[in-house]
Structure formats: structure tokens, C-alpha cells
Design a protein around this motif. Structure first.
Motif, PDB file in Angstrom:
ATOM      1  N   PHE A  16       0.823  -1.219   0.000  1.00  0.00           N
ATOM      2  CA  PHE A  16       0.000   0.000   0.000  1.00  0.00           C
ATOM      3  C   PHE A  16       0.854   1.264   0.000  1.00  0.00           C
ATOM      4  CE2 PHE A  16      -2.309   3.450   2.022  1.00  0.00           C
ATOM      5  CZ  PHE A  16      -3.493   3.462   1.292  1.00  0.00           C
ATOM      6  N   VAL A  17       1.838   1.341   0.901  1.00  0.00           N
ATOM      7  CA  VAL A  17       2.609   2.583   1.003  1.00  0.00           C
ATOM      8  C   VAL A  17       3.462   2.809  -0.239  1.00  0.00           C
ATOM      9  CG1 VAL A  17       2.609   2.642   3.513  1.00  0.00           C
ATOM     10  CG2 VAL A  17       4.457   1.474   2.341  1.00  0.00           C
ATOM     11  N   PHE A  18       3.998   1.737  -0.825  1.00  0.00           N
ATOM     12  CA  PHE A  18       4.743   1.913  -2.064  1.00  0.00           C
ATOM     13  C   PHE A  18       3.797   2.304  -3.197  1.00  0.00           C
ATOM     14  CE2 PHE A  18       8.769  -0.554  -0.919  1.00  0.00           C
ATOM     15  CZ  PHE A  18       9.550   0.587  -0.990  1.00  0.00           C
ATOM     16  N   GLY A  19       2.594   1.701  -3.218  1.00  0.00           N
ATOM     17  CA  GLY A  19       1.612   2.086  -4.222  1.00  0.00           C
ATOM     18  C   GLY A  19       1.236   3.551  -4.101  1.00  0.00           C
ATOM     19  N   LEU A  20       1.081   4.025  -2.873  1.00  0.00           N
ATOM     20  CA  LEU A  20       0.738   5.422  -2.656  1.00  0.00           C
ATOM     21  C   LEU A  20       1.879   6.339  -3.091  1.00  0.00           C
ATOM     22  CD1 LEU A  20      -1.384   7.362  -1.633  1.00  0.00           C
ATOM     23  CD2 LEU A  20      -0.516   7.036   0.694  1.00  0.00           C
ATOM     24  N   SER A  21       3.116   5.916  -2.847  1.00  0.00           N
ATOM     25  CA  SER A  21       4.249   6.733  -3.296  1.00  0.00           C
ATOM     26  C   SER A  21       4.281   6.804  -4.819  1.00  0.00           C
ATOM     27  CB  SER A  21       5.571   6.171  -2.753  1.00  0.00           C
ATOM     28  OG  SER A  21       6.012   5.042  -3.485  1.00  0.00           O
ATOM     29  N   GLY A  22       3.956   5.684  -5.483  1.00  0.00           N
ATOM     30  CA  GLY A  22       3.882   5.699  -6.943  1.00  0.00           C
ATOM     31  C   GLY A  22       2.798   6.625  -7.442  1.00  0.00           C
ATOM     32  N   MET A  94       9.172  10.642   0.132  1.00  0.00           N
ATOM     33  CA  MET A  94      10.306  10.121   0.889  1.00  0.00           C
ATOM     34  C   MET A  94       9.828   9.389   2.142  1.00  0.00           C
ATOM     35  SD  MET A  94      12.343  10.661   3.771  1.00  0.00           S
ATOM     36  CE  MET A  94      12.044  12.366   4.241  1.00  0.00           C
ATOM     37  N   LEU A  95       8.842   9.945   2.836  1.00  0.00           N
ATOM     38  CA  LEU A  95       8.334   9.303   4.041  1.00  0.00           C
ATOM     39  C   LEU A  95       7.664   7.969   3.717  1.00  0.00           C
ATOM     40  CD1 LEU A  95       6.838  12.392   5.927  1.00  0.00           C
ATOM     41  CD2 LEU A  95       8.909  11.127   6.504  1.00  0.00           C
ATOM     42  N   LEU A  96       6.867   7.943   2.659  1.00  0.00           N
ATOM     43  CA  LEU A  96       6.222   6.696   2.253  1.00  0.00           C
ATOM     44  C   LEU A  96       7.269   5.669   1.837  1.00  0.00           C
ATOM     45  CD1 LEU A  96       3.281   8.242   0.197  1.00  0.00           C
ATOM     46  CD2 LEU A  96       3.068   6.978   2.340  1.00  0.00           C
ATOM     47  N   ASP A  97       8.277   6.131   1.107  1.00  0.00           N
ATOM     48  CA  ASP A  97       9.376   5.258   0.706  1.00  0.00           C
ATOM     49  C   ASP A  97      10.075   4.660   1.919  1.00  0.00           C
ATOM     50  OD1 ASP A  97       9.556   4.838  -1.965  1.00  0.00           O
ATOM     51  OD2 ASP A  97      11.370   6.012  -2.267  1.00  0.00           O
ATOM     52  N   ALA A  98      10.286   5.492   2.929  1.00  0.00           N
ATOM     53  CA  ALA A  98      11.001   5.035   4.130  1.00  0.00           C
ATOM     54  C   ALA A  98      10.225   3.933   4.839  1.00  0.00           C
ATOM     55  CB  ALA A  98      11.250   6.210   5.075  1.00  0.00           C
ATOM     56  N   VAL A  99       8.908   4.100   4.930  1.00  0.00           N
ATOM     57  CA  VAL A  99       8.079   3.058   5.541  1.00  0.00           C
ATOM     58  C   VAL A  99       8.131   1.786   4.698  1.00  0.00           C
ATOM     59  CG1 VAL A  99       5.737   2.397   6.180  1.00  0.00           C
ATOM     60  CG2 VAL A  99       6.540   4.719   6.632  1.00  0.00           C
ATOM     61  N   GLY A 100       7.947   1.951   3.376  1.00  0.00           N
ATOM     62  CA  GLY A 100       7.964   0.791   2.485  1.00  0.00           C
ATOM     63  C   GLY A 100       9.283   0.056   2.498  1.00  0.00           C
ATOM     64  N   LEU A 101      10.383   0.795   2.565  1.00  0.00           N
ATOM     65  CA  LEU A 101      11.708   0.168   2.611  1.00  0.00           C
ATOM     66  C   LEU A 101      11.825  -0.782   3.790  1.00  0.00           C
ATOM     67  CD1 LEU A 101      14.201   3.063   1.768  1.00  0.00           C
ATOM     68  CD2 LEU A 101      13.893   0.956   0.478  1.00  0.00           C
ATOM     69  N   GLY A 102      11.457  -0.292   4.967  1.00  0.00           N
ATOM     70  CA  GLY A 102      11.573  -1.113   6.157  1.00  0.00           C
ATOM     71  C   GLY A 102      10.661  -2.326   6.119  1.00  0.00           C
ATOM     72  N   VAL A 190      15.132   8.525   6.780  1.00  0.00           N
ATOM     73  CA  VAL A 190      14.694   9.892   7.073  1.00  0.00           C
ATOM     74  C   VAL A 190      15.865  10.744   7.557  1.00  0.00           C
ATOM     75  CG1 VAL A 190      13.211  11.308   8.551  1.00  0.00           C
ATOM     76  CG2 VAL A 190      12.324   9.194   7.542  1.00  0.00           C
ATOM     77  N   ALA A 191      16.691  10.182   8.432  1.00  0.00           N
ATOM     78  CA  ALA A 191      17.834  10.936   8.958  1.00  0.00           C
ATOM     79  C   ALA A 191      18.827  11.276   7.856  1.00  0.00           C
ATOM     80  CB  ALA A 191      18.526  10.128  10.063  1.00  0.00           C
ATOM     81  N   SER A 192      19.001  10.368   6.890  1.00  0.00           N
ATOM     82  CA  SER A 192      19.956  10.642   5.815  1.00  0.00           C
ATOM     83  C   SER A 192      19.522  11.833   4.982  1.00  0.00           C
ATOM     84  CB  SER A 192      20.112   9.403   4.916  1.00  0.00           C
ATOM     85  OG  SER A 192      18.957   9.178   4.134  1.00  0.00           O
ATOM     86  N   VAL A 193      18.199  11.966   4.812  1.00  0.00           N
ATOM     87  CA  VAL A 193      17.686  13.127   4.072  1.00  0.00           C
ATOM     88  C   VAL A 193      17.766  14.384   4.933  1.00  0.00           C
ATOM     89  CG1 VAL A 193      15.649  14.115   2.945  1.00  0.00           C
ATOM     90  CG2 VAL A 193      16.180  11.686   2.660  1.00  0.00           C
ATOM     91  N   ARG A 194      17.396  14.241   6.191  1.00  0.00           N
ATOM     92  CA  ARG A 194      17.381  15.396   7.100  1.00  0.00           C
ATOM     93  C   ARG A 194      18.772  15.986   7.292  1.00  0.00           C
ATOM     94  NH1 ARG A 194      18.054  19.140   9.629  1.00  0.00           N
ATOM     95  NH2 ARG A 194      16.973  19.965  11.472  1.00  0.00           N
ATOM     96  N   PHE A 195      19.781  15.122   7.429  1.00  0.00           N
ATOM     97  CA  PHE A 195      21.126  15.603   7.734  1.00  0.00           C
ATOM     98  C   PHE A 195      22.076  15.559   6.549  1.00  0.00           C
ATOM     99  CE2 PHE A 195      19.436  13.949  11.808  1.00  0.00           C
ATOM    100  CZ  PHE A 195      19.435  15.147  12.522  1.00  0.00           C
ATOM    101  N   GLY A 196      21.564  15.156   5.382  1.00  0.00           N
ATOM    102  CA  GLY A 196      22.384  15.180   4.176  1.00  0.00           C
ATOM    103  C   GLY A 196      23.485  14.144   4.144  1.00  0.00           C
ATOM    104  N   TRP A 197      23.243  12.986   4.774  1.00  0.00           N
ATOM    105  CA  TRP A 197      24.250  11.921   4.741  1.00  0.00           C
ATOM    106  C   TRP A 197      24.375  11.389   3.318  1.00  0.00           C
ATOM    107  CZ3 TRP A 197      21.934   8.814   9.429  1.00  0.00           C
ATOM    108  CH2 TRP A 197      22.137   9.559  10.598  1.00  0.00           C
ATOM    109  N   ARG A 198      25.595  11.241   2.870  1.00  0.00           N
ATOM    110  CA  ARG A 198      25.844  10.731   1.516  1.00  0.00           C
ATOM    111  C   ARG A 198      26.991   9.740   1.542  1.00  0.00           C
ATOM    112  NH1 ARG A 198      23.511  13.693  -2.598  1.00  0.00           N
ATOM    113  NH2 ARG A 198      22.571  15.685  -1.992  1.00  0.00           N
ATOM    114  N   LEU A 199      26.958   8.821   0.619  1.00  0.00           N
ATOM    115  CA  LEU A 199      28.082   7.927   0.429  1.00  0.00           C
ATOM    116  C   LEU A 199      29.167   8.651  -0.365  1.00  0.00           C
ATOM    117  CD1 LEU A 199      26.244   4.596  -0.449  1.00  0.00           C
ATOM    118  CD2 LEU A 199      27.249   5.276   1.736  1.00  0.00           C
ATOM    119  N   PRO A 200      30.417   8.223  -0.270  1.00  0.00           N
ATOM    120  CA  PRO A 200      31.497   8.887  -1.018  1.00  0.00           C
ATOM    121  C   PRO A 200      31.244   8.845  -2.522  1.00  0.00           C
ATOM    122  CG  PRO A 200      32.391   7.402   0.638  1.00  0.00           C
ATOM    123  CD  PRO A 200      30.920   7.128   0.579  1.00  0.00           C
ATOM    124  N   ARG A 201      31.651   9.912  -3.196  1.00  0.00           N
ATOM    125  CA  ARG A 201      31.547   9.984  -4.643  1.00  0.00           C
ATOM    126  C   ARG A 201      32.940  10.114  -5.230  1.00  0.00           C
ATOM    127  NH1 ARG A 201      26.023  13.427  -5.952  1.00  0.00           N
ATOM    128  NH2 ARG A 201      24.719  12.341  -4.414  1.00  0.00           N
TER     129      ARG A 201
END
Length: 207
Positions: A16-22, A94-102, A190-201
Motif C-alpha cells: 500500500f505505502v509503495f503504491g501510494l508513493s507511486g 520520501m516518508l512513504l518510501d522510508a516506511v515501504g523500505l523497512g 529519514v535521517a539521511s535526508v534530514r542531515f544530508g548523509w551521503r556515500l562517497p563519490r
């Protein structure tokens, strides 16, 4: 509730949550009702379909009964009629994605374990289940898939699936392990978006 019932509910919740994000992405892309339903359905069922095919559980669940399709259609209609209300949330997709991911990371890992996979394979399949729908959604919406460039995304799903598997190995009840794993994946995303955490590029690449 039995463990089987709990994971069936989790699977439907993730659908449901992924469908709603779509649906939300489709509406922002100004697609019509049919396009919204197609994107909602693809986002909601692809992750579980990939999981079932890789496990040899065929035909996939989405082809065996109408419940997953009904859930994604309900998600699409919710997006269609309540877009303005949902859009008031901060970063709703992003919030719906975060729920669906978990949810899908845990459900995918659990099903893989039931089918006899060892923990590493089950964790990997949990991650694939979690990110598959979002990848298809982004491709269909002509966007670069979030899994390739966004802040911690696939890693959040991987962490959730791993936490669930390790929790079971440590003897935790399934509901506790699942709850903790879903919460961890959600918080990481959510925290990665809030605080801008990124993997090395690549150091020499464009910024």
C-alpha cells in the motif's frame, strides 16, 4: 496474531505505502487516472514479484489472487482523491518510501528464510524486495532511480533486513525483531535526508 498473519499484514502494508508513493509521483508528473493506477500498481507489486520469482515461488502472489492489486488500486485512488492532503506532509514520497523500505526489507528477508536461504542471501533478497518497486517507479516516471543517487536508500533497506535476521539469530521474538528492523530502516532513511548523509563519490567527478 500468528507470525504468518503478521507478515501477511506487513506485506500488504508495504504494498500500500509503495503504491501510494507511486501515485504521488504520477500525480506530480501530471498523469491521468489510468497512469496513476499503473504507476501505483507497478510500484506496489514489483518488489514482491521479483522476490517471489527469485525464490521460485511462482506464479508470484500478485498473479494468484486479487488482494495485492486491490491494495495498489486503493492506494492509487487515495492518491487521486487526497493528493492535496497528503502533499501537505514534508516530503511525502520520501516518508512513504522510508516506511515501504523497512516493511518490504523485513518481509522479503522473512520469506527468504522460510524458503531455506542462509542469512546473507536472505538479507540481500530483503533489500532487493525493498528497492525494486521504487526503481521501477522512477524509471517509469523518467527519473534517475533514487537507489543510484539519493542519500542512504538501499543501505537503509539492507540495514533493516540484516537487523531482522540477526535479531532472529539472537533469539528475539519475530515481532520484536521485525519492529526494530522496520524502525531502524525508517530512521536511517529519514535521517539521511534530514542531515544530508551521503556515500562517497568519485573525487574527480562533477559536483
Amino acid at each position: 496474531m500468528t507470525a504468518v498473519t503478521i507478515f501477511a499484514v506487513l506485506d500488504l502494508l508495504g504494498t500500500f505505502v509503495f503504491g501510494l508513493s507511486g501515485a504521488m509521483v504520477a500525480i506530480r508528473r501530471q498523469l491521468d487516472l489510468f497512469g496513476i493506477m499503473v504507476l501505483a500498481t507497478a510500484t506496489g507489486v514489483v518488489g514482491g514479484t521479483i522476490r517471489d520469482i527469485l525464490l521460485g515461488d511462482t506464479p508470484p502472489a500478485v498473479l494468484q489472487n486479487l488482494v495485492p492489486l486491490a491494495v495498489t488500486c486503493a492506494a492509487g485512488l487515495c492518491g487521486f482523491f487526497f493528493f492535496s492532503l497528503i502533499d501537505r506532509l514534508n516530503r511525502p514520497v520520501m516518508l512513504l518510501d522510508a516506511v515501504g523500505l523497512g516493511v518490504f526489507a523485513v518481509a522479503g528477508c522473512q520469506k527468504a528464510l522460510v524458503f531455506g536461504l542462509e542469512l546473507p542471501g536472505a538479507v540481500l533478497l530483503g533489500m532487493i524486495s525493498a528497492v525494486g518497486g521504487g526503481v521501477v517507479r522512477d524509471v517509469m516516471a523518467a527519473e534517475v532511480p533514487r537507489v543510484l543517487h539519493e542519500e542512504v536508500y538501499a543501505l537503509a533497506a539492507l540495514a533493516g533486513a540484516l537487523t531482522y535476521g540477526l535479531g532472529l539469530r539472537a533469539g528475539l521474538p519475530g515481532t520484536y525483531a521485525a519492529s526494530g528492523a522496520i524502525l531502524l530502516a525508517f530512521v536511517l532513511r529519514v535521517a539521511s535526508v534530514r542531515f544530508g548523509w551521503r556515500l562517497p563519490r568519485a573525487p574527480g567527478g562533477p559536483r
